[in-house]
Structures are given as C-alpha cells and as structure tokens.
Write a protein that holds these residues in place. Structure first.
Motif: not given
Length: 160
Positions: A101-106, A111-114, A131-134, A148-149
């Motif tokens: 899984y990749h997670i994106f957000g602040l 840059e995304g985290r695996e 906060y919003s995460y993908i 993506a969700e």
C-alpha cells in the motif's frame, strides 16, 4: 490483461499464445491481440506469442511478455483512533495477492509511504486540524497501482 503485437510481413499467419491460466496448452488466434480474463488481481503473468505458418506446424521465434494485473482498491478505509497529535488509519485488504500500500498526505507522506500492513498510525499532527489521506494498492512490481481511496479526519482532544 490485454496483449497486442504487430503482424509480421507474412501472409497466411496465425498466432499461438501460451501461458497461465487457460493457456497451458496454448491457444491459436488470428488477430494481433488477445484479452485474457479471470486473472488474480495484483499478480504477475507471463505469456508467449509465436507466429504459426499456414501448415499449422512451422513456428517462428516466440516472444515473451510479462505484466501485472491491476490490484483492487482497499476496502472499508476509515480513521480508527485519534488523539491530539495522532491519527490511525485502518482498512481491509482486497482479495489480491502480493499487494502493498502507498499512503499519501501531510505531514511526512507527501511523497507517499509504502506500508505492508492494513493500518498506519500518523503522528506529529496539529490538534484540531483536518487531515486527508489517500491509500492505494500496489502490485508486486511496485508500479501497477489500483484505484485510490481517500479518508479524512480531525485530530482532537479526547474528553473524559
């Protein structure tokens, strides 16, 4: 998975496709493409395509193509726990093999985290902010990505 190829400069040629599943014995086709269905999502498949002369016996050099199927998206993505500086995300794994899984957000996830598990706790957040995460699924090749969700949540003080 769809395979396509260019026709050689030959007349009266057909193609022999071999691979798994349903192509163990090979399949003859007359077009320069073939769509292969019922594959496991997020997995790698390898197929060989070779030309076959009109006699049905003489074959050309086989070309091998390898590809990954798109993984399904995560299921039931939600914020499971929050406090003043942390937020925990949880989701259910899709019915796919070999996905990460990749997670994106602040912050720290621009840059995304695996991640390899179906949860992630994110800290160093500001209290009271949204906060919003993908979260997206990634096939074993590390490149093929599913839909993506997105999930949103607020940090806050827990009242007793």
């Amino acid at each position: 998975m769809s395979l396509t190829w260019d026709a050689p400069d030959c007349s009266h040629v057909k193609y022999h496709i071999s691979g798994l599943p349903d192509y163990e014995e090979g399949k003859e086709v007359f077009d320069t493409s073939e769509t292969i269905c019922d594959l496991q999502c997020g997995d790698v498949y390898s197929f060989q395509v070779e030309t076959v002369a009109a006699d049905g016996v003489t074959k050309g050099v086989a070309e091998t193509v390898k590809g990954y199927t798109e993984p399904l998206p995560v299921l039931n993505l939600h914020v499971s726990e929050v406090n003043t500086s942390c937020m925990s995300l949880k989701w259910d794994a899709p019915d796919c093999s070999h996905v990460t899984y990749h997670i994106f957000g602040l912050p720290d996830y621009e840059e995304g985290r695996e991640v390899f598990d179906t949860s992630e706790t994110i800290c160093d957040l500001q209290c009271g902010d949204e906060y919003s995460y993908i979260v997206e699924t990634v096939a074993a090749d590390g490149v093929t990505i599913g839909v993506a969700e997105t999930v949103k949540g607020y940090t806050g003080k827990i009242l007793h």
